[in-house]
Enzyme design. Structure first.
Site, PDB file in Angstrom:
ATOM      1  N   ASP A 127       9.019-136.908 -25.388  1.00  0.00           N
ATOM      2  CA  ASP A 127       9.047-136.392 -24.020  1.00  0.00           C
ATOM      3  C   ASP A 127       7.623-136.173 -23.498  1.00  0.00           C
ATOM      4  O   ASP A 127       6.766-135.649 -24.200  1.00  0.00           O
ATOM      5  CB  ASP A 127       9.826-135.073 -24.025  1.00  0.00           C
ATOM      6  N   ASP A 170       4.008-140.172 -19.162  1.00  0.00           N
ATOM      7  CA  ASP A 170       4.000-139.437 -17.891  1.00  0.00           C
ATOM      8  C   ASP A 170       2.654-139.615 -17.213  1.00  0.00           C
ATOM      9  O   ASP A 170       1.763-138.776 -17.342  1.00  0.00           O
ATOM     10  CB  ASP A 170       4.309-137.963 -18.123  1.00  0.00           C
ATOM     11  N   HIS A 191      14.799-135.040 -14.781  1.00  0.00           N
ATOM     12  CA  HIS A 191      14.111-134.001 -15.550  1.00  0.00           C
ATOM     13  C   HIS A 191      14.448-132.642 -14.936  1.00  0.00           C
ATOM     14  O   HIS A 191      14.937-132.553 -13.813  1.00  0.00           O
ATOM     15  CB  HIS A 191      12.601-134.232 -15.508  1.00  0.00           C
ATOM     16  N   SER A 244      16.802-130.540 -15.576  1.00  0.00           N
ATOM     17  CA  SER A 244      18.206-130.542 -15.160  1.00  0.00           C
ATOM     18  C   SER A 244      19.084-129.580 -15.935  1.00  0.00           C
ATOM     19  O   SER A 244      20.299-129.788 -16.042  1.00  0.00           O
ATOM     20  CB  SER A 244      18.758-131.967 -15.255  1.00  0.00           C
ATOM     21  N   SER A 245      18.496-128.548 -16.506  1.00  0.00           N
ATOM     22  CA  SER A 245      19.322-127.495 -17.093  1.00  0.00           C
ATOM     23  C   SER A 245      20.091-126.787 -15.981  1.00  0.00           C
ATOM     24  O   SER A 245      19.618-126.685 -14.844  1.00  0.00           O
ATOM     25  CB  SER A 245      18.452-126.492 -17.856  1.00  0.00           C
ATOM     26  N   SER A 271       8.943-132.792 -27.491  1.00  0.00           N
ATOM     27  CA  SER A 271       7.836-132.618 -26.546  1.00  0.00           C
ATOM     28  C   SER A 271       6.537-132.303 -27.272  1.00  0.00           C
ATOM     29  O   SER A 271       6.512-132.046 -28.478  1.00  0.00           O
ATOM     30  CB  SER A 271       8.156-131.478 -25.585  1.00  0.00           C
ATOM     31  N   ILE A 321      17.677-131.700 -20.807  1.00  0.00           N
ATOM     32  CA  ILE A 321      18.176-130.323 -20.902  1.00  0.00           C
ATOM     33  C   ILE A 321      17.425-129.591 -22.006  1.00  0.00           C
ATOM     34  O   ILE A 321      17.399-130.040 -23.147  1.00  0.00           O
ATOM     35  CB  ILE A 321      19.692-130.316 -21.194  1.00  0.00           C
ATOM     36  N   ASP A 322      16.853-128.462 -21.660  1.00  0.00           N
ATOM     37  CA  ASP A 322      16.134-127.629 -22.630  1.00  0.00           C
ATOM     38  C   ASP A 322      16.475-126.162 -22.426  1.00  0.00           C
ATOM     39  O   ASP A 322      16.913-125.470 -23.335  1.00  0.00           O
ATOM     40  CB  ASP A 322      14.627-127.857 -22.493  1.00  0.00           C
ATOM     41  N   THR A 323      16.303-125.681 -21.197  1.00  0.00           N
ATOM     42  CA  THR A 323      16.499-124.261 -20.894  1.00  0.00           C
ATOM     43  C   THR A 323      17.885-123.761 -21.296  1.00  0.00           C
ATOM     44  O   THR A 323      18.032-122.639 -21.816  1.00  0.00           O
ATOM     45  CB  THR A 323      16.264-124.001 -19.394  1.00  0.00           C
TER      46      THR A 323
END
Length: 344
Positions: free
Chosen positions: A83, A105, A222, A224-225, A50, A266-268
């Site tokens: 991202d 985006d 997006h 989606s954690s 990102s 997934i990041d969180t």
């Protein structure tokens, strides 16, 4: 070294009915966790970087971490994805850096905050797709604005929180994106829902309707954690204060995968596993000061999250089934029109 495009990876996922977790990378430990989990489960790896990651670590450092992964895991097909590109210029620089996939985006203006018009989104996304495809690089677009249906997002019109299937078909026809991030009630970060989400919060029916209209354009979830409750408990038990919060249940994501979702951001979850593991390590090893030891604990925790998602999404077992296609060959396929979208 098996660098592949997002389009090849998601086409394979569609053909074999699985989804691919797309993990954000900011540092060495995250990348090692993702790649070790991929190797152990025979999963293709989808690494995304990102603007925040580039600001934190610097583009050259991240680029060489990716090169190291390609060298260290030659048996694993790896897609390197940019991202949330806020402008065509950002995307073009990523292509120069060697990314095999970029996201434009255009749902937001260049400040990455202000919702943009549909016409603007089409214009900038189509511009990026034309140049990227000429390089064999895949493009992800976004239509709609992320926000929880539970509380309405950040003062957005509620209708903007769900992508319209007809507009999605028109957008794909005009831009020729390979993948489309859709708004179905998810949001970025750890604080998605104040209660376990059900069908009235997460619009899986909208996924089905969009997939029916654009069957060969891969859908992206997006935000989606899953906000793992076991790590939330550990964080709060060892000095954190995250309160009560819930993410997107894995079983809901799996349901989306059955209806065209191929890329799941997934990041969180990795952040929480890393933070929880380090908090626990510090509490139990008060005399320890060697960063290698607490970072090893963090890496182990993140690796388990990655393995769990590879297995739940059906990604596991597919790395060895993919025969890498070079970006040069992908360029030829785009030029021949083989990868043009199908609209129904």
């Amino acid at each position: 070294m098996a660098l592949i495009s997002l389009r090849q990876l998601l086409d394979h996922a569609a053909e074999h009915n699985y989804g691919v977790p797309s993990f954000n990378v900011n540092n060495l430990e995250q990348l090692q966790a993702i790649m070790d989990a991929a190797k152990e489960t025979d999963s293709p790896a989808l690494i995304q970087i990102s603007a925040g990651a580039r600001k934190y670590a610097g583009e050259p450092f991240l680029r060489h971490l990716v090169f190291a992964a390609l060298e260290s895991y030659p048996e694993i097909p790896i897609c390197v994805h940019q991202d949330h590109g806020a402008s065509p210029a950002v995307c073009f620089r990523s292509i120069q850096s060697g990314f095999s996939s970029v996201m434009m985006d255009g749902s937001l203006q260049e400040d990455a905050k202000t919702p943009a018009s549909y016409a603007y989104n089409v214009e900038v996304t189509a511009k990026v797709a034309e140049l990227a495809h000429a390089c064999g690089v895949s493009v992800e677009g976004e239509l709609g604005c992320l926000g929880s249906l539970e509380h309405g997002g950040s003062n957005l019109d509620h209708s903007m929180l769900l992508t319209d299937p007809e507009e999605a078909a028109d957008f794909v026809k005009k831009t020729k994106v390979d993948a489309l991030a859709i708004a179905i009630g998810t949001s970025h970060g750890a604080y998605k829902f104040t209660r376990p989400p059900t069908g009235d919060i997460l619009a899986i029916d909208r996924v089905k309707a969009i997939h029916a209209r654009i069957p060969n354009t891969h859908l992206v979830m997006h935000g989606s954690s899953s906000v793992p409750q076991e790590w939330l408990k550990i964080i709060n038990e060892f000095g954190g204060d995250m309160g009560e919060t819930y993410g997107v249940p894995v079983e809901e994501i799996v349901e989306g995968i059955k209806h065209g979702v191929r890329k799941v951001n997934i990041d969180t979850d990795l952040r929480m596993a890393s933070t929880g593991a380090m908090r626990k390590f510090f509490a139990e090893n008060k005399k320890e000061f060697d960063p290698r030891k607490f970072l090893t604990a963090a890496t182990k925790a993140m690796k388990q999250i990655c393995k769990d998602r590879y297995e739940a999404f059906g990604t596991a077992g597919n790395a060895s089934r993919i025969k890498p296609i070079s970006l040069a060959e992908m360029t030829e396929r785009y030029a021949r029109g083989e990868l043009d979208p199908v609209i129904k």
